[in-house]
Each structure stands twice: as C-alpha cells, then as structure tokens.
Design an enzyme around this catalytic site. Structure first.
Site, PDB file in Angstrom:
ATOM      1  N   CYS A 183       0.834  -1.239   0.220  1.00 52.63           N
ATOM      2  CA  CYS A 183       0.012   0.126   0.054  1.00 52.63           C
ATOM      3  C   CYS A 183       0.749   1.252   0.014  1.00 52.63           C
ATOM      4  CB  CYS A 183      -1.022   0.003   1.243  1.00 52.63           C
ATOM      5  SG  CYS A 183      -2.073  -1.232   1.326  1.00 52.63           S
ATOM      6  N   HIS A 210      -9.119   3.675  -2.287  1.00 54.74           N
ATOM      7  CA  HIS A 210      -7.810   3.178  -2.186  1.00 54.74           C
ATOM      8  C   HIS A 210      -6.960   2.417  -3.187  1.00 54.74           C
ATOM      9  CE1 HIS A 210      -4.144   1.851  -0.077  1.00 54.74           C
ATOM     10  NE2 HIS A 210      -4.535   0.822   0.689  1.00 54.74           N
ATOM     11  N   CYS A 263      -0.226   2.386   6.422  1.00 50.16           N
ATOM     12  CA  CYS A 263      -0.127   1.344   6.898  1.00 50.16           C
ATOM     13  C   CYS A 263       0.154   0.128   5.664  1.00 50.16           C
ATOM     14  CB  CYS A 263      -1.232   0.400   7.714  1.00 50.16           C
ATOM     15  SG  CYS A 263      -2.718   0.340   6.932  1.00 50.16           S
ATOM     16  N   GLY A 274       0.202  -4.050   4.186  1.00 47.38           N
ATOM     17  CA  GLY A 274       0.187  -5.304   4.414  1.00 47.38           C
ATOM     18  C   GLY A 274       1.388  -6.140   4.776  1.00 47.38           C
TER      19      GLY A 274
END
Length: 448
Positions: free
Chosen positions: A137, A392, A424, A426
C-alpha cells in the site's frame, strides 16, 4: 559558549552563496537552526540541492468493477497523469532520468510493460527508462522516495514517482499454493491474514469501538464531499477521457472522468450502524468503515531545486524525509503510528511542527488508533477526506496522497509549512514521508 559557536556556524553556512561558485565540500553536512522553530530542524548543506516537487497530479478514483474506469486499461489510466506533468510544466521529456511506478496487484512483468507503454502514450521518448516498485500500500509513496533518493545520490536531476492500480483488472488474490513452512512460524502465518482480520485485531487489541469507526467514516465522506463541491480537487485531478461499456447492451459510451465516484455525502451514523460486520460476527469492521476498492493513478515530478529555479518552475513542495518500518503483521494497521515519528524525527522535527497529515484510511479502526496513539489534532488530519470516501487503489494511494497534501498546503500558504503522508502496509509495515511547503523556506531563512 557552545551554543554561540553553533549559531555562528549556522549563520556562516546560511551566508554561503548559492550560485555555481559555492563549494559544498566546505559546508556543514547539516545545520541546526535555533532561530525560531520549536524543534531542531536539519538543513541540507546546499540549499540548491534540495529535492523539490514542481507538479503532482492524480486521476479521479473510481469504484472497482462498477466505476468510471471499469472498462479502461491500466496503462490508459496512468498515461494521462504522466502527460499532465509534461503539459503543466512544459518540461522536455528527454530530461527525465527515470520514471518509477508503484503498483501492487498486477503480475510484475505485465505491469512493468504496461507502465512503459503508458510512458510512450504520454509522450516520453524511448531513452527515458521506466521501472516498477512494490511495497504494497505504500508503493506510490515508495516510488516518490526512490526518485528523491536517486536525485540526492546524483544518479539524475529530474525524475517521476508515480502509482497505478486497477483493482478491476487485478483483484486481490493469492496465486499458487502456500508454503507449508508457514505453519511453523506464527509471524509468517500472520502475513497471510486477510486485511480485514487485522483491522478487527487492531480494534479488539487497542479498544477502538464500532461507533468511533463509523464516526470516522462519516467524517471522511463529509470532508471529501465538501472538498469536491468547493472545487478543491480540481487542482490535483487530471480528467481522463475513456469509455464505459453498458453491461446489458455492450454499447460504448465516451465519457470524461474528473470526479471521485465513491464519495457518499449522505452517509450517516444511523445508516452505517445497519451494516453487518464482514470478518467477525461479533466484530466492528464493515464495508462502510473500510477503504473502497478502487482504480486510479497519480504522478509526482521531482527535481533538484537548482534545476527548478533555472527553469522558472514554481516549487510546490520540498521532500524532507522518508521512513519505512516493520510492525506486528497481525495488527499491520498500526504502521503509521510507528512510521510517522520516525520520519518526523529524521527531518529534525517534532510532531507538533507538522501542520497537515494525510494518513491513508485503510480501515477506520487503524486510522482512529493511529490518531489517538500519536495524540494528533483531528483538525490537521485528512482535511479533505480520506480513503474511506475517496478510495484506495493500492499502488496509487501514496502518489494520490502526496498530490492532495501539497495542493492543500499551497492553498493554506504561510500558515502551513510541514506536512506528512503515511500509510499502513500489508504483512506488517508502515511508511511515512515529510514534505515542506514550496515557498516556506529560502536560502537565508529557516524560521517560521
């Protein structure tokens, strides 16, 4: 006495000429300004070597499989923002040293080819190289950081950090079998947890309530809708002309996409409370308080300050620092709470010195936790909404956030000097970068 000597060294450093006669080897590698900032603020030894952003754009973000880009090839999503950088700056594309594109879900070799094709569509010559980067991300922000680092290292003077994701073309899925060895190590197992499960873990472990999460969602939609209505996003969005295929008739309709299509101004706490939880029956994460699955792209043009000044280009922002950190994979959403302090410290600042934050709203649970953990002023965070409302598109989010942050900082002028982008990641990571408003500092002054 030591303080006086230090201030004298800073003064002498500021008084060095910034033209070609300046010898960087004689300068301090960094200097401390005690003339007005509340924190020790590290300055580059050579003002003209600052890495600056002269343009930052994005597409509108559209709902995966249902939105404006559902029938658009990924390379046709990226090409317009790359072209937008050239059109707005009149830059000779031959001068670009590299184009780095963050992307997550597509097979690596395929996406690399699509990005190269997009560069050709946008008008870049064959001599300009292209590569991709994948830190999940944060990939779009990582691309920007990689370009900034390359410019600092002297590999080239001008580069583009971008991001692209079509979650329509490349949905989230695991390909192939899982290594049985994962069963022998809990951290490895946790890397495979669905992101929504990690959201529930954050909510449970750190006491984030369903009401807090739903409230964050309502606020995200409210602020994004207000920003759209006031025309704020028009400064950062490049309209994309494409086609939408009618699923019933197969008819192709030509459209121009210029507005994020996932924002729901009518969102209310009452409505969100009706939604069922997805990942745990007794949980709190719902489709309404999680980020949207989206398609979109963004691109950021960076160069040495001396190049921007010579070309007469307005400076939108200055790249100050970047940090990527690791956290427990089972609560991956806490990443910004660790990455933001690291990046801010690297820039020689304190959290109180930051005027605006763009923190990706992967899930309301982790967004609320990070805000509370860092004790951030809510009025400084995602002032134009976040991923819950806007969307997103994994690899594009970092570039989108940079564009949104820098344009808002420009609008606020002297009242907004430093901004942070964070998200954040993954498998348990976080990333953050610090930016300074483009006209917030000059060669002789480092005070607010």
């Amino acid at each position: 006495m030591d303080k006086a000597i230090g201030r004298q060294a800073v003064l002498l450093n500021h008084l060095h000429p910034t033209n070609g006669s300046f010898n960087p080897s004689s300068a301090l590698s960094s200097s401390v300004c005690a003339a007005g900032d509340s924190a020790v603020y590290l300055r580059s030894s050579c003002f003209q070597d600052d890495v600056v952003i002269v343009a930052a754009y994005r597409t509108a973000l559209c709902k995966s499989k249902r939105g404006g880009f559902k029938d658009t090839f990924p390379d046709d999503i990226l090409a317009p923002v790359l072209k937008g950088l050239l059109d707005s700056t009149k830059l000779d594309p031959n001068e670009v040293g590299d184009i780095i594109v963050g992307s997550v879900l597509a097979p690596g070799s395929q996406r690399a080819s699509e990005c190269r094709m997009a560069a050709f569509y946008a008008g870049f010559p064959e001599t300009v190289p292209v590569r991709t980067v994948n830190r999940q991300c944060s990939s779009g922000l990582q691309a920007v950081a990689d370009v900034a680092a390359s410019i600092k290292a002297g590999f080239y003077d001008i580069g583009i950090g971008a991001g692209l994701e079509s979650m329509t073309a490349n949905p989230m899925a695991w390909e192939g079998s899982v290594n049985p060895r994962t069963r022998s190590l809990q951290k490895a197992q946790d890397c495979l947890l669905p992101m929504g499960v990690t959201s529930e873990n954050v909510a449970q472990r750190y006491g984030v309530t369903r009401e807090e999460q739903d409230t964050a969602s309502v606020e995200s939609h409210r602020k994004a809708a207000a920003a759209t209505a006031s025309g704020k996003f028009a400064d950062e969005i490049i309209p994309v002309t494409t086609v939408i295929v009618d699923p019933k008739t197969g008819t192709e309709n030509k459209v121009t996409i210029s507005i994020d299509d996932g924002i729901r101004p009518e969102t209310t706490l009452f409505g969100l409370a009706k939604l069922k939880t997805i990942f745990r029956k007794d949980g709190s994460t719902t489709a309404g308080n999680a980020s949207q699955v989206s398609d979109g792209a963004g691109a950021v043009l960076l160069m040495k300050r001396s190049i921007a000044v010579r070309k007469g280009l307005p400076i939108l922002g200055v790249f100050r620092s970047f940090s990527a950190v690791g956290v427990d994979p089972s609560v991956m959403g806490i990443g910004p709470a660790v990455a933001i302090p690291a990046a801010v410290k690297s820039a020689g600042l304190e959290l109180e010195d930051v005027d605006l934050f763009e923190i990706n709203e992967a899930f309301a649970s982790q967004f609320v936790y990070c805000q509370k953990k860092l004790e951030l002023d809510p009025s400084k965070i995602n002032v134009n909404g976040g991923a819950i409302a806007i969307g997103h598109p994994l690899g594009a989010t970092g570039a989108r956030c940079v564009a949104t942050l820098l344009h808002e900082m420009k609008r606020r002028g002297k009242d907004c000097r430093f901004g942070v982008v964070s998200m954040c990641i993954g498998t348990g990571m976080g990333a953050a970068a610090v930016f300074e408003r483009g006209d917030g500092v000059d060669a002789l002054s480092n005070v607010r």
